[in-house]
Design an enzyme around this catalytic site. Structure first.
Site, PDB file in Angstrom:
ATOM      1  N   GLU A 354      41.867  33.798  43.788  1.00  0.00           N
ATOM      2  CA  GLU A 354      42.822  33.227  42.485  1.00  0.00           C
ATOM      3  C   GLU A 354      44.325  33.605  42.597  1.00  0.00           C
ATOM      4  OE1 GLU A 354      41.197  35.064  38.836  1.00  0.00           O
ATOM      5  OE2 GLU A 354      42.242  33.551  37.063  1.00  0.00           O
ATOM      6  N   HIS A 379      37.269  30.129  41.454  1.00  0.00           N
ATOM      7  CA  HIS A 379      38.776  29.386  41.523  1.00  0.00           C
ATOM      8  C   HIS A 379      38.902  29.072  42.811  1.00  0.00           C
ATOM      9  CE1 HIS A 379      39.509  30.385  37.349  1.00  0.00           C
ATOM     10  NE2 HIS A 379      39.014  31.771  37.699  1.00  0.00           N
TER      11      HIS A 379
END
Ligand code: NAG
Ligand code: NAG
Ligand code: NAG
Ligand code: NAG
Ligand code: NAG
Ligand code: NAG
Ligand code: ZN
Length: 505
Positions: A354, A379
């Site tokens: 992320e 993510h």
């Protein structure tokens, strides 16, 4: 020839190339072209899905709606979510996506499940609720039977009941409280000029709501209300990232993490009894990645114990907080190796990638998550820049939990059409769609994120099969056992058939 010579130089060269190439290469064969187009279409998520006649009719409707959506002056996926939310609300695609049975939400955090309106209108109106104003214009809360002792860097406590009786405009007060509990604002570019600022505000708002949600009676209601809001958005299953904090009572006494986990279990049971078509929820225990190695060792040991004692509700373990500022997974390698060393099961669901800090230690988290045998990746925004990690994730079916709105609000991407997951979906990488911290982003449930993924990532190419595949992925890549997955899929299939038959015309 004469005509060609009269053209400007560049065009002459171009014309020459065209003419001479066409002598060497014939016009590409349209059938071959069509076959390649079809090959690409079938490679995408859901590209191989066989559709029923009713699904095809629904798809035709969706296609038409998308074409109309793309003509709009303000194409929502191109805008910041804080500016597009009200436009999305009016979209017929969105209203279909709200009705669509979306399976599981696999990446959601404990204290951002419920919209802040509920926190303010319900929770802060309960008796014994005190609030103070911090030096830096934030607020803190506590519930207490007696007047609480002052907090450092905070004004004296105000009983909210008294404060509301004193102020001239209660709506203004409530709105200012609400603004302290969510990132949502009219002008996000001005309010959050950088990733560091937006993360700082995020953590500040988190602090502000802490005293409200860790009060044991509120905690129960908050979680129940959270399940209800996801259920109302046609989500049937949840895997919740949860810090399992100590909870407190009015007299200041506290309960430990085990009690918190048991509370999750009780409330989940109660909820599924009341709503039998909701499958349930499991907990991924999380710790802030700012801790040091010795704290992490203790936490991992605690996680192993909870996993052993509560195998039904516990799904596994993860680290939370701003990846760029926190410590990389590799720093915690000794602690994270404990389960494997001791032969104990503790599935990992790491937030990783992320970030857009390419080439840093933090940027290795994706590969490290896979080396630690993570079950899924939170993510994975940076995955396209790590071909080896991407390949491993695909081969081992370690699904990536894509949270489009979160990535936009936290300033990793501006226009959803440029989100890296668009490329992952184009090749049917194992992906699930989730919403991360919906309340913090002024969103709720999963539908807004599905909208961004369906309209923004997929453009005109993604179809009802893509949606269906994403939903099936959310069960297939969940932490449920195979037998549980079959049960959940059967439950989902019922609602899906109903949804399709009601909306295909
Ligand atoms: C607050 O929520 C609780 C639990 O959901 C509910 O019982 C209560 O009636 C609500 N109170 C207010 C003032 O809305
Ligand atoms: C605001 O003050 C609180 C309490 O002193 C502190 O924890 C927090 O880090 C401060 N935040 C900022 C952005 O200064
Ligand atoms: C309170 O403020 C809101 C918005 O700022 C306004 O719409 C409302 O009319 C005000 N109410 C009173 C009683 O003044
Ligand atoms: C938080 O609440 C305080 C007090 O009501 C207010 O002055 C401040 O503007 C609010 N902060 C934000 C970020 O909305
Ligand atoms: C790790 O952090 C804990 C809690 O903040 C602290 O008590 C401890 O001294 C730290 N240990 C080391 C080795 O820094
Ligand atoms: C990961 O899985 C491999 C293969 O099953 C195993 O050898 C290894 O010990 C595991 N590592 C960790 C840290 O769990
Ligand atoms: Zn997250």
């Amino acid at each position: 020839m004469a005509v060609r010579l009269q053209r400007p130089h560049a065009a002459v060269v171009f014309g020459f190339l065209l003419c001479c190439m066409s002598r060497v290469l014939p016009t590409p064969d349209p059938r071959r072209r069509e076959a390649l187009i079809q090959q690409e279409v079938s490679m995408q998520t859901g590209g191989q899905m066989t559709l029923s006649d009713a699904e095809k009719r629904l798809d035709a409707r969706l296609f038409k709606m998308k074409q109309e959506e793309e003509q709009k002056a303000d194409f929502p996926p191109a805008l910041h979510f804080f500016k597009s939310r009200d436009i999305i609300k009016t979209s017929p695609i969105f209203s279909l996506l709200q009705k669509m049975p979306k399976g599981g939400a696999l990446h959601v955090h404990d204290f951002s499940m419920v919209d802040v309106q509920w926190l303010v209108k319900n929770v802060t109106y309960r008796p014994h609720c005190y609030m103070c104003f911090t030096d830096n214009l934030s607020i803190r809360f506590i519930f207490m039977s007696q007047w609480p002792k002052p907090l450092p860097h905070c004004s004296p406590w105000n009983l909210l009941e008294n404060l509301r009786a004193k102020v001239t405009n209660i709506t203004d007060l409530d709105n200012s409280i609400m603004a302290n509990l969510t990132l949502f604002t009219d002008d996000p570019e001005a309010a959050y000029p950088s990733q560091y600022v937006v993360w700082d505000r995020f953590e500040q708002k988190f602090q502000a709501l802490w005293g409200l949600v860790t009060y044991a009676p509120v905690f129960r209601d908050y979680y129940y209300e959270g399940l209800r809001q996801f259920y109302m958005d046609n989500v049937m299953y949840l895997e919740l990232r949860a810090l399992l904090p100590e909870l407190y009572e009015l007299d200041g006494s506290t309960h430990d993490s085990t009690w918190t986990l048991k509370t999750y279990q009780d409330v989940t049971r109660q909820f599924t009894e009341n709503y039998p078509d909701f499958y349930g929820a499991r907990i991924i225990f999380t710790v802030h990645r700012g801790v040091n190695a010795s704290v992490m060792t203790d936490v991992v040991e605690k996680a192993m114990k909870l996993q052993r004692d509560f195998p039904d509700i516990m799904a596994g373990f993860d680290l939370v907080g701003h990846e760029d500022k926190g410590r990389p997974l590799w720093y915690f390698r000794d602690a994270l190796s404990l389960p494997a060393e001791k032969g104990v099961t503790l599935p990992f669901f790491f937030h990783a990638g992320e970030t857009d800090l390419e080439g840093t230690d933090v940027d290795q988290n994706l590969l490290d998550a896979l080396l630690f045998n993570a079950s899924r990746i939170g993510h994975g925004f940076a995955l396209l820049r790590h071909p080896v990690a991407k390949d491993l994730s695909r081969k081992r079916e370690v699904a990536v939990e894509v949270c489009p709105i979160s990535n936009q609000v936290m300033k990793l991407v501006k226009d959803m059409r440029n989100h890296p997951a668009a490329a992952l979906l184009a090749e049917n990488h194992p992906v699930v769609i989730s919403s991360d911290d919906p309340a913090m982003f002024g969103s709720c449930g999963l539908s807004y994120d599905f909208y961004e993924a369906f309209v923004g990532f997929g453009g005109l190419r993604s179809h009802i099969g893509s949606l269906k595949q994403l939903v099936i992925n959310s069960i297939k890549y969940s932490s449920l056992t195979n037998a549980q997955q079959e049960k959940a899929l059967a439950l989902w299939q019922n609602s899906w058939n109903k949804f399709v038959s009601e909306n295909a015309f």
